[in-house]
Every structure is written in C-alpha cells, then in structure tokens.
Scaffold this motif. Structure first.
Motif, PDB file in Angstrom:
ATOM      1  N   HIS A   1      50.605 -25.815  27.964  1.00  0.00           N
ATOM      2  CA  HIS A   1      49.304 -26.371  27.568  1.00  0.00           C
ATOM      3  C   HIS A   1      48.922 -25.867  26.176  1.00  0.00           C
ATOM      4  CE1 HIS A   1      48.277 -26.482  32.108  1.00  0.00           C
ATOM      5  NE2 HIS A   1      48.298 -27.734  31.699  1.00  0.00           N
TER       6      HIS A   1
ATOM      7  N   LEU B   1      53.885 -18.063  37.147  1.00  0.00           N
ATOM      8  CA  LEU B   1      53.709 -19.510  37.356  1.00  0.00           C
ATOM      9  C   LEU B   1      53.104 -20.171  36.106  1.00  0.00           C
ATOM     10  CD1 LEU B   1      52.261 -19.226  40.966  1.00  0.00           C
ATOM     11  CD2 LEU B   1      54.516 -20.111  40.356  1.00  0.00           C
ATOM     12  N   GLU B   2      53.277 -19.514  34.973  1.00  0.00           N
ATOM     13  CA  GLU B   2      52.758 -20.023  33.695  1.00  0.00           C
ATOM     14  C   GLU B   2      51.239 -20.072  33.628  1.00  0.00           C
ATOM     15  OE1 GLU B   2      55.326 -23.177  31.593  1.00  0.00           O
ATOM     16  OE2 GLU B   2      56.056 -23.173  33.645  1.00  0.00           O
TER      17      GLU B   2
ATOM     18  N   GLY C   1      43.714 -27.193  30.696  1.00  0.00           N
ATOM     19  CA  GLY C   1      44.391 -26.195  29.871  1.00  0.00           C
ATOM     20  C   GLY C   1      44.758 -26.721  28.489  1.00  0.00           C
TER      21      GLY C   1
ATOM     22  N   CYS D   1      43.075 -19.826  32.555  1.00  0.00           N
ATOM     23  CA  CYS D   1      43.171 -20.918  33.530  1.00  0.00           C
ATOM     24  C   CYS D   1      42.612 -20.565  34.897  1.00  0.00           C
ATOM     25  CB  CYS D   1      44.606 -21.395  33.651  1.00  0.00           C
ATOM     26  SG  CYS D   1      45.729 -20.123  34.130  1.00  0.00           S
TER      27      CYS D   1
ATOM     28  N   ASP E   1      48.909 -24.905  43.191  1.00  0.00           N
ATOM     29  CA  ASP E   1      48.397 -24.525  41.868  1.00  0.00           C
ATOM     30  C   ASP E   1      46.867 -24.565  41.762  1.00  0.00           C
ATOM     31  OD1 ASP E   1      50.706 -23.905  40.168  1.00  0.00           O
ATOM     32  OD2 ASP E   1      51.323 -25.978  40.552  1.00  0.00           O
TER      33      ASP E   1
ATOM     34  N   LEU F   1      54.055 -24.876  40.330  1.00  0.00           N
ATOM     35  CA  LEU F   1      55.005 -25.463  39.373  1.00  0.00           C
ATOM     36  C   LEU F   1      55.434 -24.460  38.312  1.00  0.00           C
ATOM     37  CD1 LEU F   1      53.078 -28.797  38.648  1.00  0.00           C
ATOM     38  CD2 LEU F   1      55.148 -28.532  40.043  1.00  0.00           C
TER      39      LEU F   1
ATOM     40  N   GLU G   1      40.903 -24.169  35.913  1.00  0.00           N
ATOM     41  CA  GLU G   1      40.565 -24.704  34.593  1.00  0.00           C
ATOM     42  C   GLU G   1      41.162 -26.088  34.349  1.00  0.00           C
ATOM     43  OE1 GLU G   1      41.042 -22.885  30.415  1.00  0.00           O
ATOM     44  OE2 GLU G   1      43.071 -23.318  31.063  1.00  0.00           O
TER      45      GLU G   1
HETATM   46  N1  LIG Z   1      45.587 -23.920  32.159  1.00  0.00           N
HETATM   47  C1  LIG Z   1      46.710 -23.314  32.526  1.00  0.00           C
HETATM   48  O1  LIG Z   1      47.314 -22.593  31.761  1.00  0.00           O
HETATM   49  N2  LIG Z   1      47.160 -23.573  33.737  1.00  0.00           N
HETATM   50  C2  LIG Z   1      48.319 -23.012  34.280  1.00  0.00           C
HETATM   51  C3  LIG Z   1      48.915 -23.924  35.299  1.00  0.00           C
HETATM   52  C4  LIG Z   1      50.156 -23.382  35.899  1.00  0.00           C
HETATM   53  C5  LIG Z   1      50.736 -24.245  36.986  1.00  0.00           C
HETATM   54  N3  LIG Z   1      51.838 -23.583  37.612  1.00  0.00           N
HETATM   55  C6  LIG Z   1      51.198 -25.585  36.458  1.00  0.00           C
HETATM   56  O2  LIG Z   1      52.345 -25.701  36.048  1.00  0.00           O
HETATM   57  O3  LIG Z   1      50.424 -26.534  36.441  1.00  0.00           O
END
Ligand SMILES: NC(=O)NCCC[C@H](N)C(=O)O
Length: 258
Positions: free
Chosen positions: A163, A242-243, A117, A248, A62, A19, A67
């Motif tokens: 997050h 992917l952020e 997160g 995480c 993902d 995501l 985390e």
């Molecule tokens: N704790 C985090 O910073 N998680 C990153 C999650 C990225 C993943 N692409 C998401 O959007 O859920």
C-alpha cells in the motif's frame, strides 16, 4: 474540542491465514498477536484516544487491519471496496460502526477498488496510491467523494510494497517519510525525509509531537527522537508478518460532530 476516537478491530482466530503478497509467509502466533494488539490499543488510550471496537469479523483473517475498510475525510466515512476479494466482507461491520458514530457515509462501488492503506492525508492533501489494491476507478471515486469537501487528491504510483502507507506516512509537520528503496517517486512529495528502515516509514500521529512507531525500527526511532519528536514504540511483530504496520490497526477520527 476535536474528538479523538480510534476505530480498532480485535484479531480473529483465523489471523494466521491473512494475505501475504510481498513477503514470505511465516507462522503467526495468534495469542501473541492478541497481546500485541491489546498493547497497541492501550498505547492509543494512554495518549488520549478513545478506542471504539468494530464488531469482530472472525471469518475474515485480515479484519484486524481495519484501516483498509474505511477512509475518513472530515465527518465523511468512505467505505472502501478492498482490492482483495477475500477482504470485501470486512466492510459491513465498519460501516455500521461509523454510522453509529454519526458519520456521513459514502461508498466505493464496483468496478472501483480502494484500500484505506493506500490513502495518506497531509492537511487537505489526500495522496492516493495506485497499486496492487487500488485501481483507477477507485481513485476517481475517491476524488468525487472528497474533492467537493475541499480535499486536493494527488495520485501516486505504488509498485514496491502493498500500500501507499507501507511506503510513506507523514510527520506532524507534514514532512513525508519513507525508506527510499520502497518509494516509487519520492519527488512527488514537497518535503521528503528518508528513514533507515522500511517499518520506520510508518508512523501514527498521536497528537502534538508524539508518534507511534513499530519496535522493528530502532534506528528510525533514534532519528525521530533526535529531531524532537516524542516516539512511542509498540511491538507489532505478528502483524508485520502479514504486511501490517502501525497505521493499519486503527482509524483515527478527529472531526466527528457527535
Ligand atoms: N493498511 C495496511 O497496511 N494493511 C495491511 C493489510 C495486510 C493484509 N495481510 C493484506 O494483505 O491485506
């Protein structure tokens, strides 16, 4: 002697479909991501952490962001209910892993949603971000799970990033760090230090004065080194697309009894 175990989860073949919410989608090189993930895990091990791999969840793009599926407080593992529906199937494997490690297990239930997160622990204070992934019921359930164990739960609005821990994390002395344009309310934290880069806001505490930081934050690395911390740098560029951030990719567990 406190345990130093870290849960990690190998990236799967569908990683590039992960995501994205606050950033433009970019191509992800899965082979490079696996290399970066291996170097990340190696950095944890080099600093005394035993890495424990959760069974991969190859259908969940993902899942590597382990985390988000569990929050630890003392020996209790709170299995989350991720805010993004596509991530809900990630929790089963994580539950199995924490149960095997001897944790007591608790759960976030519908209608609650909560992503790991969004939870930042500073001593016994547990900051929880109310934002795109964590709702009010999730916050209430987190309180109910951890306050009886001695946590003080403090809720923080999150609107500018994915997050809470995309905005802020904490140094070993408890000072909260963040990149001001991404932090909704810096004044909610008793000691706050501003850092020059967005990804400089993300540190993993390795033990003592050592911190893990992303290679994308060289100016923050300089600042934290100058303040006397031992900064260990890892390149997680494919996950940042992917952020994801350094926090995480693992769940550090320090208070296991087993
Ligand atoms: N704790 C985090 O910073 N998680 C990153 C999650 C990225 C993943 N692409 C998401 O959007 O859920």
């Amino acid at each position: 002697m406190p345990s130093k175990k870290a849960l990690i989860r190998r990236p799967g073949p569908r990683l590039a479909e992960g995501l994205v919410t606050h950033v433009e989608r970019e191509d992800v090189d899965v082979d490079l991501a696996v290399e970066q993930w291996e170097a990340y895990a190696q950095a944890l091990r080099a600093h005394g952490w035993e890495t424990v791999e959760v069974e991969p969840a190859d259908d969940c793009p993902d899942a590597v962001f382990v985390e988000d599926a569990v929050v630890m407080f003392r020996n209790v593992a709170l299995i989350t209910r991720p805010g993004a529906e596509s991530r809900r199937a990630e929790t089963a494997g994580v539950e199995e892993a924490v149960a095997r490690l001897g944790c007591s297990v608790n759960w976030i239930w519908e209608p609650g949603t909560l992503d790991g997160g969004d939870v930042l622990k500073v001593g016994d204070t547990v900051y929880v971000g109310r934002g795109g992934r964590t709702n009010a019921a999730g916050v209430q359930q987190l309180r109910a799970a951890f306050e009886p164990l001695g946590a003080r739960v403090v809720v923080v609005p999150v609107s500018r990033v994915l997050h809470l821990k995309s905005a802020v994390t904490a140094l070993p002395d408890g000072t909260v760090i963040g990149h001001i344009p991404k932090v909704d309310r810096p004044s909610l934290f008793p000691r706050f230090l501003s850092v020059p880069e967005e990804s400089g806001a993300h540190v993993v505490l390795l033990g003592g004065d050592r911190l893990l930081l992303a290679a994308s934050a060289p100016r923050t690395a300089e600042l934290l080194t100058d303040l006397g911390f031992g900064v260990v740098v890892v390149d997680i560029g494919e996950f940042e697309k992917l952020e994801g951030c350094v926090t995480c990719l693992s769940v550090r567990m320090r208070e296991l009894y087993a």
